[in-house]
Design a protein around this motif. Sequence first.
Motif, mmCIF file in Angstrom:
data_model
loop_
_atom_site.group_PDB
_atom_site.id
_atom_site.type_symbol
_atom_site.label_atom_id
_atom_site.label_comp_id
_atom_site.label_asym_id
_atom_site.label_seq_id
_atom_site.Cartn_x
_atom_site.Cartn_y
_atom_site.Cartn_z
ATOM 1 N N GLN A 3 0.950 -1.202 -0.011
ATOM 2 C CA GLN A 3 -0.082 -0.167 0.001
ATOM 3 C C GLN A 3 0.798 1.156 -0.138
ATOM 4 O O GLN A 3 0.642 2.144 -0.557
ATOM 5 C CB GLN A 3 -0.785 0.022 1.185
ATOM 6 N N LEU A 4 1.998 1.234 0.601
ATOM 7 C CA LEU A 4 2.951 2.562 0.689
ATOM 8 C C LEU A 4 3.474 2.583 -0.374
ATOM 9 O O LEU A 4 3.505 3.877 -1.036
ATOM 10 C CB LEU A 4 4.071 2.357 1.828
ATOM 11 N N ARG A 5 3.728 1.597 -1.099
ATOM 12 C CA ARG A 5 4.458 1.378 -2.542
ATOM 13 C C ARG A 5 3.464 2.279 -3.534
ATOM 14 O O ARG A 5 3.861 3.029 -4.222
ATOM 15 C CB ARG A 5 4.864 0.228 -2.868
ATOM 16 N N SER A 6 2.353 1.652 -3.450
ATOM 17 C CA SER A 6 1.226 2.238 -4.332
ATOM 18 C C SER A 6 0.933 3.693 -4.155
ATOM 19 O O SER A 6 0.441 4.382 -4.935
ATOM 20 C CB SER A 6 0.052 1.535 -4.405
ATOM 21 N N TRP A 7 0.983 4.249 -3.065
ATOM 22 C CA TRP A 7 0.947 5.722 -2.861
ATOM 23 C C TRP A 7 2.175 6.508 -3.049
ATOM 24 O O TRP A 7 2.260 7.708 -3.024
ATOM 25 C CB TRP A 7 0.556 5.817 -1.324
ATOM 26 N N GLY A 8 3.183 5.742 -3.192
ATOM 27 C CA GLY A 8 4.381 6.517 -3.574
ATOM 28 C C GLY A 8 5.165 6.920 -2.346
ATOM 29 O O GLY A 8 5.921 7.995 -2.500
ATOM 30 N N LEU A 9 4.909 6.254 -1.213
ATOM 31 C CA LEU A 9 5.541 7.030 0.075
ATOM 32 C C LEU A 9 6.708 6.015 0.433
ATOM 33 O O LEU A 9 6.988 4.872 -0.130
ATOM 34 C CB LEU A 9 4.649 6.708 1.129
ATOM 35 N N PRO A 10 7.799 6.644 1.115
ATOM 36 C CA PRO A 10 9.049 5.826 1.448
ATOM 37 C C PRO A 10 8.438 4.419 2.243
ATOM 38 O O PRO A 10 7.602 4.656 3.303
ATOM 39 C CB PRO A 10 9.851 6.679 2.204
ATOM 40 N N LEU A 11 8.979 3.488 2.246
ATOM 41 C CA LEU A 11 8.996 2.211 3.053
ATOM 42 C C LEU A 11 9.370 2.454 4.338
ATOM 43 O O LEU A 11 8.820 1.870 5.460
ATOM 44 C CB LEU A 11 9.333 1.118 2.238
ATOM 45 N N ASP A 12 10.444 2.870 4.587
ATOM 46 C CA ASP A 12 11.187 3.105 5.906
ATOM 47 C C ASP A 12 11.150 4.412 6.228
ATOM 48 O O ASP A 12 11.509 5.378 5.702
ATOM 49 C CB ASP A 12 12.602 2.402 5.722
ATOM 50 N N PRO A 13 10.998 4.613 7.626
ATOM 51 C CA PRO A 13 10.876 3.543 8.645
ATOM 52 C C PRO A 13 9.367 2.996 8.971
ATOM 53 O O PRO A 13 9.457 1.976 9.693
ATOM 54 C CB PRO A 13 11.239 4.585 10.059
ATOM 55 N N ALA A 14 8.467 3.293 8.219
ATOM 56 C CA ALA A 14 7.013 2.907 8.561
ATOM 57 C C ALA A 14 6.979 1.333 8.393
ATOM 58 O O ALA A 14 6.224 0.823 9.316
ATOM 59 C CB ALA A 14 6.114 3.505 7.464
ATOM 60 N N ARG A 15 7.500 0.836 7.542
ATOM 61 C CA ARG A 15 7.360 -0.826 7.216
ATOM 62 C C ARG A 15 8.047 -1.393 8.829
ATOM 63 O O ARG A 15 7.366 -2.265 9.051
ATOM 64 C CB ARG A 15 8.397 -1.053 6.152
ATOM 65 N N GLN A 16 9.142 -0.876 9.379
ATOM 66 C CA GLN A 16 9.572 -1.440 10.752
ATOM 67 C C GLN A 16 8.537 -1.188 11.818
ATOM 68 O O GLN A 16 8.195 -1.955 12.436
ATOM 69 C CB GLN A 16 11.161 -0.951 11.029
#
Length: 157
Positions: free
Chosen positions: A36-49
């Motif tokens: 979902q973050l990828r589809s929004w064009g948002l950075p994955l980190d640090p959110a993914r962690q």
Amino acid sequence: MNLKSPELPTRIRNFSVQLSPTPRAARLARLLATEQLRSWGLPLDPARQVIAELSANAAIHGRVPGRDFRLLLYVVADTLRIELTDTYGDRLPRPQHPTTDAESGRGLVLVEALASRWGVSPGPTPRKTVWAEVVLPPAVRNPCSGAAGCLPQETRG
């Protein structure tokens, strides 16, 4: 002559999924949120962690057999808010400082270090929501344009 400029619709980005309280579902929450973050064009980190740690906590420490947990992501202005709601409201999370040789117990310490802020909100009994906010870098703060999970919201002038 009307000098009022036309207003552009604002965009709301949100994503929600309900999962069973298992380690497998915690992993799935992280994977779905990453996409979902990828589809929004948002950075994955640090959110993914942060999502991984809070999902694992919901599945392990917030586990009540037969009751699911919910992951909710949404973007407001320059902030990504991550919420994990479980049905073990009597058990409130708190950061621990385990010994250096401990194999677990650092999840909330990591969340505290990676998120701009975090906290716990009581919900209707028996729920609680553990949330964290991550400030987005200036390059990605603009509203999404037609991406999945983006809903137009009309504004009034």
